[in-house]
Design a protein around this motif. Structure first.
Motif, PDB file in Angstrom:
ATOM      1  N   ALA A   1      38.857  25.803  39.657  1.00 41.03           N
ATOM      2  CA  ALA A   1      37.651  25.200  39.099  1.00 41.03           C
ATOM      3  C   ALA A   1      37.048  24.217  40.093  1.00 41.03           C
ATOM      4  O   ALA A   1      37.709  23.760  41.029  1.00 41.03           O
ATOM      5  CB  ALA A   1      37.979  24.485  37.789  1.00 41.03           C
TER       6      ALA A   1
ATOM      7  N   THR B   1      38.777  19.021  37.961  1.00 39.53           N
ATOM      8  CA  THR B   1      39.673  19.047  36.809  1.00 39.53           C
ATOM      9  C   THR B   1      38.905  19.114  35.497  1.00 39.53           C
ATOM     10  O   THR B   1      39.299  19.829  34.567  1.00 39.53           O
ATOM     11  CB  THR B   1      40.584  17.800  36.814  1.00 39.53           C
TER      12      THR B   1
ATOM     13  N   LEU C   1      34.865  31.800  28.401  1.00 41.24           N
ATOM     14  CA  LEU C   1      34.665  31.147  29.696  1.00 41.24           C
ATOM     15  C   LEU C   1      33.179  30.991  30.001  1.00 41.24           C
ATOM     16  O   LEU C   1      32.730  29.948  30.495  1.00 41.24           O
ATOM     17  CB  LEU C   1      35.315  31.968  30.812  1.00 41.24           C
TER      18      LEU C   1
ATOM     19  N   LEU D   1      39.094  30.795  38.555  1.00 45.53           N
ATOM     20  CA  LEU D   1      37.635  30.747  38.560  1.00 45.53           C
ATOM     21  C   LEU D   1      37.039  30.917  39.957  1.00 45.53           C
ATOM     22  O   LEU D   1      35.834  31.181  40.090  1.00 45.53           O
ATOM     23  CB  LEU D   1      37.148  29.426  37.957  1.00 45.53           C
TER      24      LEU D   1
ATOM     25  N   TYR E   1      43.955  22.988  35.274  1.00 40.69           N
ATOM     26  CA  TYR E   1      44.291  22.360  33.991  1.00 40.69           C
ATOM     27  C   TYR E   1      45.123  23.352  33.193  1.00 40.69           C
ATOM     28  O   TYR E   1      44.885  24.561  33.239  1.00 40.69           O
ATOM     29  CB  TYR E   1      43.031  22.018  33.202  1.00 40.69           C
TER      30      TYR E   1
ATOM     31  N   SER F   1      31.631  28.032  28.330  1.00 38.28           N
ATOM     32  CA  SER F   1      32.396  26.789  28.418  1.00 38.28           C
ATOM     33  C   SER F   1      31.654  25.663  29.125  1.00 38.28           C
ATOM     34  O   SER F   1      31.973  24.488  28.943  1.00 38.28           O
ATOM     35  CB  SER F   1      33.721  27.043  29.156  1.00 38.28           C
TER      36      SER F   1
ATOM     37  N   ASP G   1      36.071  20.528  34.837  1.00 38.96           N
ATOM     38  CA  ASP G   1      35.615  21.893  34.588  1.00 38.96           C
ATOM     39  C   ASP G   1      36.765  22.791  34.155  1.00 38.96           C
ATOM     40  O   ASP G   1      36.616  23.650  33.276  1.00 38.96           O
ATOM     41  CB  ASP G   1      34.964  22.466  35.851  1.00 38.96           C
ATOM     42  N   ALA G   2      37.934  22.612  34.791  1.00 41.36           N
ATOM     43  CA  ALA G   2      39.103  23.397  34.401  1.00 41.36           C
ATOM     44  C   ALA G   2      39.473  23.117  32.950  1.00 41.36           C
ATOM     45  O   ALA G   2      39.826  24.037  32.195  1.00 41.36           O
ATOM     46  CB  ALA G   2      40.274  23.075  35.331  1.00 41.36           C
ATOM     47  N   GLU G   3      39.384  21.853  32.551  1.00 34.86           N
ATOM     48  CA  GLU G   3      39.686  21.501  31.158  1.00 34.86           C
ATOM     49  C   GLU G   3      38.672  22.129  30.212  1.00 34.86           C
ATOM     50  O   GLU G   3      39.044  22.641  29.143  1.00 34.86           O
ATOM     51  CB  GLU G   3      39.710  19.991  30.990  1.00 34.86           C
ATOM     52  N   ARG G   4      37.383  22.081  30.567  1.00 34.87           N
ATOM     53  CA  ARG G   4      36.366  22.701  29.707  1.00 34.87           C
ATOM     54  C   ARG G   4      36.676  24.177  29.480  1.00 34.87           C
ATOM     55  O   ARG G   4      36.592  24.690  28.364  1.00 34.87           O
ATOM     56  CB  ARG G   4      34.976  22.578  30.352  1.00 34.87           C
ATOM     57  N   ALA G   5      37.012  24.857  30.553  1.00 33.27           N
ATOM     58  CA  ALA G   5      37.308  26.283  30.441  1.00 33.27           C
ATOM     59  C   ALA G   5      38.534  26.529  29.573  1.00 33.27           C
ATOM     60  O   ALA G   5      38.527  27.390  28.675  1.00 33.27           O
ATOM     61  CB  ALA G   5      37.515  26.873  31.835  1.00 33.27           C
TER      62      ALA G   5
ATOM     63  N   ALA H   1      31.736  25.422  32.375  1.00 34.60           N
ATOM     64  CA  ALA H   1      32.364  25.325  33.692  1.00 34.60           C
ATOM     65  C   ALA H   1      31.540  26.115  34.708  1.00 34.60           C
ATOM     66  O   ALA H   1      30.967  27.159  34.391  1.00 34.60           O
ATOM     67  CB  ALA H   1      33.787  25.854  33.638  1.00 34.60           C
TER      68      ALA H   1
END
Length: 392
Positions: free
Chosen positions: A277, A280, A314, A365, A372, A317, A282-286, A319
């Motif tokens: 991502a 971090t 995804l 991604l 995350y 999301s 963005d990774a959490e959102r996904a 991200a």
């Protein structure tokens, strides 16, 4: 179980809401303990959350934790806060503690006032029971819709001497901590400076309780307390801090897993690992969008490797990524790459793997170094049955 030194437990059947089972629990440290707390971010914060937060802001030490099951004492106004404070006075008088030494927590139905006559009757028997119950009794007493009690313990050596850690928790529904009702108490017999303890404690929560979801609902009552009483004679310092932090986080992760494992009606624990991502966040959102998706969760319950539901989640999301860069792998079997499904017979390959409790979902991604991990449960018919009848 490795119970830390200098702690006693008491549980009784107080009939605060339930009958025929214990519903009131008290944990007391024989020594003043450094106290830490992490609480729900829900704007509607229950009376015990409001009271406990104010107590820890004024004084980062405590001797006890008091928890009742069946009544959340949430959305009960000023009367609920007054009742919460009065319960601390009642139990404190009976147990020889000052009210400000007792941290409160509650779990159960939202919107009900306490029956203070029952609390008055319960205080003395609760105090009298101190030392006659175990940590498992405590964990069982604070359960609501939980299927099993949740306890984790560990011993770690600091400076060549043993330190014990123990966590108990309850929660099966309304689980999406962002610090259902999710409650946990973490105790250790190490000595820790209060400011350091709060810092270590929050770091552990961020890597554990804040990375699980059952249904995406953040409760009014989510609370994690930590007490460090120093009864082992070992002090956490700069030299051994990292080892203690690792132990704290490991215990929290293990008990957080149990919350997802015991999600209301759950049959799966989905390990959602997002990598690549932009950052971090963005990774959490996904991860959270996938983990909260009813369509993804029901597919996991149905043992269906439905990659379409995953990539659709995804895509909404928020991200940042390019669709052709996304790779989705389930239980080691690649499902999606270059913007389309792979030509692997993944349904056949995954048939035996999707019968297992733990399902690993890896999502790349291809847009950076952010990562995350989130643990999520599946969504079953039983979840609806439990929650349709919860107040009755």
């Amino acid at each position: 179980m490795h119970t830390p030194k200098g702690y006693r437990f008491a549980t009784i059947e107080a009939n605060l809401k339930y009958s025929g089972r214990r519903d009131l629990a008290l944990l007391v440290s024989d020594l003043p303990a450094a106290a830490a707390g992490v609480f729900t971010t829900n704007v509607f914060q229950a009376a015990p959350v409001v009271v406990a937060k104010s107590m820890l802001e004024a004084r980062p030490f405590a001797r006890a934790v008091l928890i009742n099951a069946g009544n959340a004492n949430a959305c009960t106004g000023e009367q609920g806060i007054a009742n919460c404070r009065h319960t601390l006075e009642l139990v404190g008088d009976a147990a020889g503690l000052m009210p400000e030494e007792i941290l409160p927590a509650s779990t159960g139905v939202i919107g009900m006032q306490f029956n203070m006559e029952k609390w008055t009757s319960a205080a003395a028997p609760l105090a009298a029971a101190l030392g006659s119950n175990t940590a498992e009794d405590f964990a069982r007493t604070i359960m609501t819709t939980d299927a099993f009690p949740k306890l984790v313990s560990r011993t770690v050596e600091l400076d060549g001497k043993p330190v014990s850690l123990l966590a108990v928790a309850k929660g099966a529904g309304m689980i999406c901590p962002n610090m259902a009702t999710m409650l946990s108490v973490f105790i250790t017999d190490a000595a820790v400076d209060p400011a350091l303890w709060q810092e270590m404690f929050r770091a552990g929560v961020e890597e554990s309780f804040n990375r699980v979801t059952v249904d995406g609902d953040t409760s009014t009552n989510d609370t994690v307390f930590g007490l460090a009483n120093g009864a082992s004679g070992v002090t956490v310092t700069g030299a051994n801090r990292e080892r203690m932090q690792q132990a704290v986080t490991a215990v929290m992760r293990e008990i957080a897993y149990m919350l997802v494992q015991d999600g209301e009606g759950a049959t799966k624990v989905i390990h959602i690992n997002v990598t690549g991502a932009a950052h971090t966040a963005d990774a959490e959102r996904a991860a959270r969008t996938v983990g909260h998706s009813p369509l993804v969760k029901t597919a996991m319950y149905g043992r269906d490797a439905n990659w379409g539901r995953i990539v659709a989640a995804l895509g909404r999301s928020g991200a940042a990524f390019q669709p052709e860069d996304v790779v989705v792998t389930m239980c080691g079997v690649e499902l999606f790459r270059n913007g389309q499904p792979t030509d692997t017979d993944f349904d056949t390959l995954l048939e035996p793997l999707l019968k297992e409790r733990d399902i690993v979902l890896d999502i790349e991604l291809g847009h950076g170094t952010g990562s995350y991990t989130l643990l999520a449960s599946d969504l079953t018919h039983e979840y609806i049955n439990i929650n349709a009848d919860y107040r009755s």
